[in-house]
Design a protein around this motif. Structure first.
Motif, short mmCIF file in Angstrom:
data_model
loop_
_atom_site.label_atom_id
_atom_site.label_comp_id
_atom_site.label_asym_id
_atom_site.label_seq_id
_atom_site.Cartn_x
_atom_site.Cartn_y
_atom_site.Cartn_z
N GLN A 1 0.83 -1.21 0.00
CA GLN A 1 0.00 0.00 0.00
C GLN A 1 0.86 1.26 0.00
O GLN A 1 0.40 2.34 0.30
N ASN A 2 2.14 1.09 -0.30
CA ASN A 2 3.07 2.21 -0.30
C ASN A 2 4.08 1.96 -1.41
O ASN A 2 4.89 1.04 -1.32
N LYS A 3 4.03 2.76 -2.46
CA LYS A 3 4.89 2.53 -3.63
C LYS A 3 6.37 2.59 -3.28
O LYS A 3 7.18 1.85 -3.83
N THR A 4 6.73 3.45 -2.35
CA THR A 4 8.12 3.55 -1.94
C THR A 4 8.57 2.25 -1.27
O THR A 4 9.64 1.72 -1.58
N GLU A 5 7.74 1.73 -0.36
CA GLU A 5 8.07 0.46 0.30
C GLU A 5 8.16 -0.68 -0.71
O GLU A 5 9.00 -1.55 -0.59
N ASN A 6 7.27 -0.68 -1.70
CA ASN A 6 7.30 -1.71 -2.73
C ASN A 6 8.63 -1.69 -3.48
O ASN A 6 9.24 -2.73 -3.71
N ALA A 7 9.08 -0.50 -3.85
CA ALA A 7 10.34 -0.36 -4.58
C ALA A 7 11.53 -0.77 -3.71
O ALA A 7 12.45 -1.44 -4.19
N ILE A 8 11.49 -0.40 -2.45
CA ILE A 8 12.58 -0.76 -1.53
C ILE A 8 12.64 -2.28 -1.38
O ILE A 8 13.72 -2.88 -1.43
N THR A 9 11.48 -2.91 -1.20
CA THR A 9 11.43 -4.37 -1.05
C THR A 9 11.97 -5.05 -2.30
O THR A 9 12.79 -5.97 -2.22
#
Length: 114
Positions: free
Chosen positions: A54-62
């Protein structure tokens, strides 16, 4: 404190519970190797997976963490555990009965790290 999200390294607790016991340290290394082996087998799926926090930044980091893990494994010529040789003399039921308590205990011991 236990209610805090903060983590820190507690070397005293680690050494008291794990570090001074050669067998426990070896079990941690084996568990780590086993988990990395499972990741290696899932590489294609994990690199193609769309993470949704639910967070594009977290998705990219993961996603970047996954790529980094596989790059490191490749650079270091990681050799996965050969389960066929390792578990050839036991049934799945025997294996699970023996391993589940060990993984539970390792998890409990490793709680001192967080």
């Amino acid at each position: 404190s236990p209610d805090s999200e903060e983590t820190y390294r507690n070397y005293t607790v680690f050494n008291t519970r794990i570090g001074q016991f050669k067998e426990r340290v070896e079990n941690l290394y084996f568990t780590y190797h086993f988990v990395l082996s499972a990741l290696t087998k899932l590489k294609g799926d994990l690199l193609g997976y769309e993470f949704s926090h639910q967070n594009k930044t977290e998705n990219a980091i993961t996603k970047n963490h996954m790529i980094h893990i596989f790059e490191k494994l490749s650079m270091n010529k990681f050799v996965p555990v050969n389960e066929g040789k390792l578990f050839s003399s036991v049934t799945v039921e025997e294996f699970l009965k023996a391993v589940q308590p060990v993984f539970y205990n390792v998890t409990q011991l490793a709680d001192c790290v967080t």
